[in-house]
Scaffold this motif. Structure first.
Motif, PDB file in Angstrom:
ATOM      1  N   GLN A  43     -60.282  20.896  -0.476  1.00 39.89           N
ATOM      2  CA  GLN A  43     -61.161  19.841  -0.984  1.00 39.89           C
ATOM      3  C   GLN A  43     -62.618  20.080  -0.565  1.00 39.89           C
ATOM      4  N   ASP A  44     -62.801  20.490   0.693  1.00 41.39           N
ATOM      5  CA  ASP A  44     -64.160  20.755   1.190  1.00 41.39           C
ATOM      6  C   ASP A  44     -64.809  21.910   0.423  1.00 41.39           C
ATOM      7  N   LEU A  45     -64.021  22.947   0.152  1.00 42.94           N
ATOM      8  CA  LEU A  45     -64.556  24.094  -0.587  1.00 42.94           C
ATOM      9  C   LEU A  45     -64.914  23.703  -2.019  1.00 42.94           C
ATOM     10  N   GLU A  46     -64.048  22.900  -2.636  1.00 43.47           N
ATOM     11  CA  GLU A  46     -64.334  22.444  -4.004  1.00 43.47           C
ATOM     12  C   GLU A  46     -65.611  21.608  -4.042  1.00 43.47           C
ATOM     13  N   ASP A  47     -65.761  20.722  -3.064  1.00 45.80           N
ATOM     14  CA  ASP A  47     -66.976  19.894  -2.999  1.00 45.80           C
ATOM     15  C   ASP A  47     -68.219  20.760  -2.760  1.00 45.80           C
ATOM     16  N   GLU A  48     -68.061  21.766  -1.898  1.00 42.99           N
ATOM     17  CA  GLU A  48     -69.198  22.643  -1.607  1.00 42.99           C
ATOM     18  C   GLU A  48     -69.617  23.425  -2.841  1.00 42.99           C
ATOM     19  N   ILE A  49     -68.636  23.909  -3.595  1.00 43.11           N
ATOM     20  CA  ILE A  49     -68.940  24.672  -4.812  1.00 43.11           C
ATOM     21  C   ILE A  49     -69.619  23.787  -5.850  1.00 43.11           C
ATOM     22  N   VAL A  50     -69.146  22.545  -5.972  1.00 40.80           N
ATOM     23  CA  VAL A  50     -69.800  21.594  -6.887  1.00 40.80           C
ATOM     24  C   VAL A  50     -71.260  21.398  -6.484  1.00 40.80           C
ATOM     25  N   GLY A  51     -71.489  21.234  -5.180  1.00 48.91           N
ATOM     26  CA  GLY A  51     -72.858  21.070  -4.680  1.00 48.91           C
ATOM     27  C   GLY A  51     -73.724  22.291  -4.945  1.00 48.91           C
ATOM     28  N   LEU A  52     -73.140  23.490  -4.770  1.00 49.46           N
ATOM     29  CA  LEU A  52     -73.887  24.727  -5.016  1.00 49.46           C
ATOM     30  C   LEU A  52     -74.218  24.894  -6.501  1.00 49.46           C
ATOM     31  N   ASN A  53     -73.271  24.528  -7.356  1.00 44.46           N
ATOM     32  CA  ASN A  53     -73.527  24.614  -8.798  1.00 44.46           C
ATOM     33  C   ASN A  53     -74.646  23.655  -9.213  1.00 44.46           C
ATOM     34  N   THR A  54     -74.646  22.473  -8.592  1.00 46.39           N
ATOM     35  CA  THR A  54     -75.725  21.516  -8.857  1.00 46.39           C
ATOM     36  C   THR A  54     -77.059  22.087  -8.407  1.00 46.39           C
ATOM     37  N   ARG A  55     -77.031  22.770  -7.259  1.00 43.16           N
ATOM     38  CA  ARG A  55     -78.254  23.396  -6.739  1.00 43.16           C
ATOM     39  C   ARG A  55     -78.745  24.492  -7.678  1.00 43.16           C
ATOM     40  N   VAL A  56     -77.793  25.286  -8.200  1.00 40.79           N
ATOM     41  CA  VAL A  56     -78.156  26.350  -9.142  1.00 40.79           C
ATOM     42  C   VAL A  56     -78.812  25.768 -10.391  1.00 40.79           C
ATOM     43  N   GLU A  57     -78.230  24.695 -10.903  1.00 34.63           N
ATOM     44  CA  GLU A  57     -78.797  24.051 -12.094  1.00 34.63           C
ATOM     45  C   GLU A  57     -80.210  23.540 -11.822  1.00 34.63           C
ATOM     46  N   LYS A  58     -80.410  22.984 -10.631  1.00 38.81           N
ATOM     47  CA  LYS A  58     -81.738  22.471 -10.282  1.00 38.81           C
ATOM     48  C   LYS A  58     -82.753  23.605 -10.177  1.00 38.81           C
ATOM     49  N   ILE A  59     -82.354  24.714  -9.550  1.00 35.68           N
ATOM     50  CA  ILE A  59     -83.262  25.864  -9.406  1.00 35.68           C
ATOM     51  C   ILE A  59     -83.610  26.431 -10.785  1.00 35.68           C
ATOM     52  N   ARG A 139     -75.895  31.869  -5.991  1.00 36.74           N
ATOM     53  CA  ARG A 139     -74.823  32.440  -6.818  1.00 36.74           C
ATOM     54  C   ARG A 139     -73.890  33.324  -6.002  1.00 36.74           C
ATOM     55  N   GLU A 140     -74.462  34.101  -5.076  1.00 36.52           N
ATOM     56  CA  GLU A 140     -73.625  34.933  -4.198  1.00 36.52           C
ATOM     57  C   GLU A 140     -72.747  34.066  -3.304  1.00 36.52           C
ATOM     58  N   LEU A 141     -73.328  32.950  -2.821  1.00 31.95           N
ATOM     59  CA  LEU A 141     -72.560  32.037  -1.975  1.00 31.95           C
ATOM     60  C   LEU A 141     -71.439  31.375  -2.765  1.00 31.95           C
ATOM     61  N   ILE A 142     -71.723  31.024  -4.018  1.00 35.16           N
ATOM     62  CA  ILE A 142     -70.687  30.438  -4.882  1.00 35.16           C
ATOM     63  C   ILE A 142     -69.548  31.427  -5.083  1.00 35.16           C
ATOM     64  N   ARG A 145     -67.527  31.612  -1.877  1.00 35.26           N
ATOM     65  CA  ARG A 145     -66.723  30.404  -1.675  1.00 35.26           C
ATOM     66  C   ARG A 145     -65.560  30.330  -2.665  1.00 35.26           C
ATOM     67  N   GLU A 146     -65.779  30.790  -3.873  1.00 36.83           N
ATOM     68  CA  GLU A 146     -64.712  30.770  -4.881  1.00 36.83           C
ATOM     69  C   GLU A 146     -63.576  31.712  -4.497  1.00 36.83           C
ATOM     70  N   GLN A 147     -63.919  32.841  -3.896  1.00 38.65           N
ATOM     71  CA  GLN A 147     -62.887  33.766  -3.431  1.00 38.65           C
ATOM     72  C   GLN A 147     -62.056  33.146  -2.309  1.00 38.65           C
ATOM     73  N   VAL A 148     -62.750  32.510  -1.362  1.00 36.76           N
ATOM     74  CA  VAL A 148     -62.046  31.833  -0.259  1.00 36.76           C
ATOM     75  C   VAL A 148     -61.184  30.696  -0.811  1.00 36.76           C
ATOM     76  N   LEU A 149     -61.737  29.947  -1.771  1.00 33.61           N
ATOM     77  CA  LEU A 149     -60.999  28.834  -2.374  1.00 33.61           C
ATOM     78  C   LEU A 149     -59.731  29.324  -3.058  1.00 33.61           C
ATOM     79  N   GLU A 150     -59.833  30.439  -3.753  1.00 29.95           N
ATOM     80  CA  GLU A 150     -58.666  31.003  -4.440  1.00 29.95           C
ATOM     81  C   GLU A 150     -57.582  31.376  -3.431  1.00 29.95           C
ATOM     82  N   GLU A 151     -57.984  31.957  -2.316  1.00 34.98           N
ATOM     83  CA  GLU A 151     -57.016  32.327  -1.276  1.00 34.98           C
ATOM     84  C   GLU A 151     -56.350  31.087  -0.686  1.00 34.98           C
ATOM     85  N   LYS A 152     -57.159  30.067  -0.405  1.00 29.05           N
ATOM     86  CA  LYS A 152     -56.624  28.825   0.173  1.00 29.05           C
ATOM     87  C   LYS A 152     -55.679  28.129  -0.805  1.00 29.05           C
ATOM     88  N   ARG A 153     -56.046  28.131  -2.074  1.00 31.09           N
ATOM     89  CA  ARG A 153     -55.189  27.496  -3.085  1.00 31.09           C
ATOM     90  C   ARG A 153     -53.849  28.225  -3.207  1.00 31.09           C
TER      91      ARG A 153
END
Length: 279
Positions: A43-59, A139-142, A145-153
Motif C-alpha cells: 500500500q505504501d509503495l502504491e501511494d508513493e508511486i501515485v505521488g511520484l506520478n502526480t509530481r511528474v505531471e506537475k513538472i 521517472r527513474e524513481l518510479i 519503485r514499480e519493480q519493488v512493488l511487483e516483487e512485493k505483490r
C-alpha cells in the motif's frame, strides 16, 4: 429444517459458540499474520508511486508553461525588432528635433525590451533544464519503485494463494457460529475483541486468574463462571470469561494438586533423653 433463533440457545451454548468463534477468528488472524507487513508495504509503495506520478505531471506542466513563455517572448522580440525597423525608417523623414528625440526613445525602449525578453528566455531555458533533470529523477524513481512493488505483490500473492482456501473455510465457519450467538452479545464480543491488544474477546480461567489480563478472580465469581447461568466479564479488562471445561481445554492438574504434607517430627527433649531406661 428451520434455523434455531439465537435467543433460544442457552447461555452455556452461546458461550461455547462464542469461544469457538474466538478460536476461529484467532486462526484467521494467524493466517493474516503470515503476510506480515507486506500488505502495508504494498500500500505504501502504491501511494508513493501515485505521488511520484502526480509530481511528474506537475513538472511536465511547468516545463510546458516555460516553453509557452519562451515562445511568447520570442514573439515579443520579433514585434520589438519590427518596431525598431519601422522607427529607423521614420528617422529618415523627420522634420524637427522633437520627432527625432521621440523616435530615438522608442527605438531605445524597444531595444531594452528585446534585451529583457532574451534574458527571460535564458532564465526559462535554465529552469527547463532543472525541471527536466527533476523529471528524469522522478521517472527513474518510479521505475525503481514499480519493480519493488511487483516483487512485493508477487510475494504477497504467493502467501495469499497458500492461505486463501483455509482462510475462506474459517470465515464460513465464523459466519455459521455467529448465527448461534445473540446479536447484542455478538456486538459486545466484537467491540471487546477490537479493543483488546491480542484480539481476544473471550478467555478461559487459568490458575484462578483471567486468561487475558491475568488478574485474580474471586472464588465466588469463579463458581458463577462454572455455573454457566449468565455471561460474566472480567472486572479488570472487560473480557468475557468461561471455565476451561466449557472451552474444551484440559489444564495440567499437577500444579493444582496439593503438595504432600511434610511428616511432622518431634524433637526429644533433653530431659527425656536423660531419663533412665527400664530393664
Amino acid at each position: 429444517m428451520a434455523k434455531k433463533d439465537p435467543n433460544d440457545f442457552t447461555v452455556e451454548e452461546r458461550l461455547k459458540a462464542l469461544y469457538q468463534l474466538q478460536t476461529t477468528l484467532s486462526a484467521i488472524d494467524e493466517k493474516k499474520a503470515l503476510r506480515g507487513e507486506l500488505p502495508l508495504e504494498v500500500q505504501d509503495l502504491e501511494d508513493e508511486i501515485v505521488g511520484l506520478n502526480t509530481r511528474v505531471e506537475k513538472i511536465e506542466s511547468e516545463i510546458d508553461e516555460f516553453r509557452q513563455a519562451i515562445a511568447q517572448k520570442k514573439a515579443d522580440i520579433e514585434e520589438a525588432k519590427a518596431s525598431i525597423e519601422r522607427y529607423n525608417r521614420q528617422l529618415e523623414d523627420i522634420q524637427n528635433n522633437r520627432q527625432y528625440d521621440t523616435l530615438n526613445k522608442e527605438i531605445e525602449f524597444q531595444s531594452l525590451e528585446v534585451e529583457l525578453c532574451n534574458k527571460k528566455i535564458r532564465e526559462a531555458n535554465i529552469r527547463i533544464e532543472e525541471r527536466q533533470a527533476d523529471l528524469q529523477n522522478a521517472r527513474e524513481l518510479i521505475e525503481e519503485r514499480e519493480q519493488v512493488l511487483e516483487e512485493k505483490r508477487n510475494e504477497l500473492d504467493e502467501i495469499m494463494d497458500e492461505t486463501r482456501t483455509a482462510e475462506e473455510e474459517l470465515k464460513e465457519k465464523a459466519k455459521t457460529l455467529e448465527l448461534k450467538i445473540e446479536p447484542r452479545l455478538l456486538a459486545s464480543f466484537k467491540r471487546i475483541r477490537k479493543n483488546a491488544r491480542n484480539g481476544l474477546g473471550i478467555v478461559y480461567v487459568q490458575r484462578d486468574a483471567c486468561g487475558g489480563c491475568f488478574n485474580k478472580i474471586p472464588p465466588q465469581r469463579q463458581l458463577d463462571i462454572k455455573m454457566h447461568k449468565k455471561v460474566i466479564v472480567c472486572e479488570y479488562c472487560g473480557r468475557i470469561l468461561v471455565d476451561p471445561e466449557l472451552a474444551g481445554v484440559k489444564l495440567d492438574k499437577t500444579g493444582a494438586e496439593e503438595k504432600p504434607k511434610r511428616r511432622r517430627t518431634t524433637r526429644r527433649t533433653k530431659k527425656a533423653e536423660e531419663a533412665p531406661k527400664e530393664d
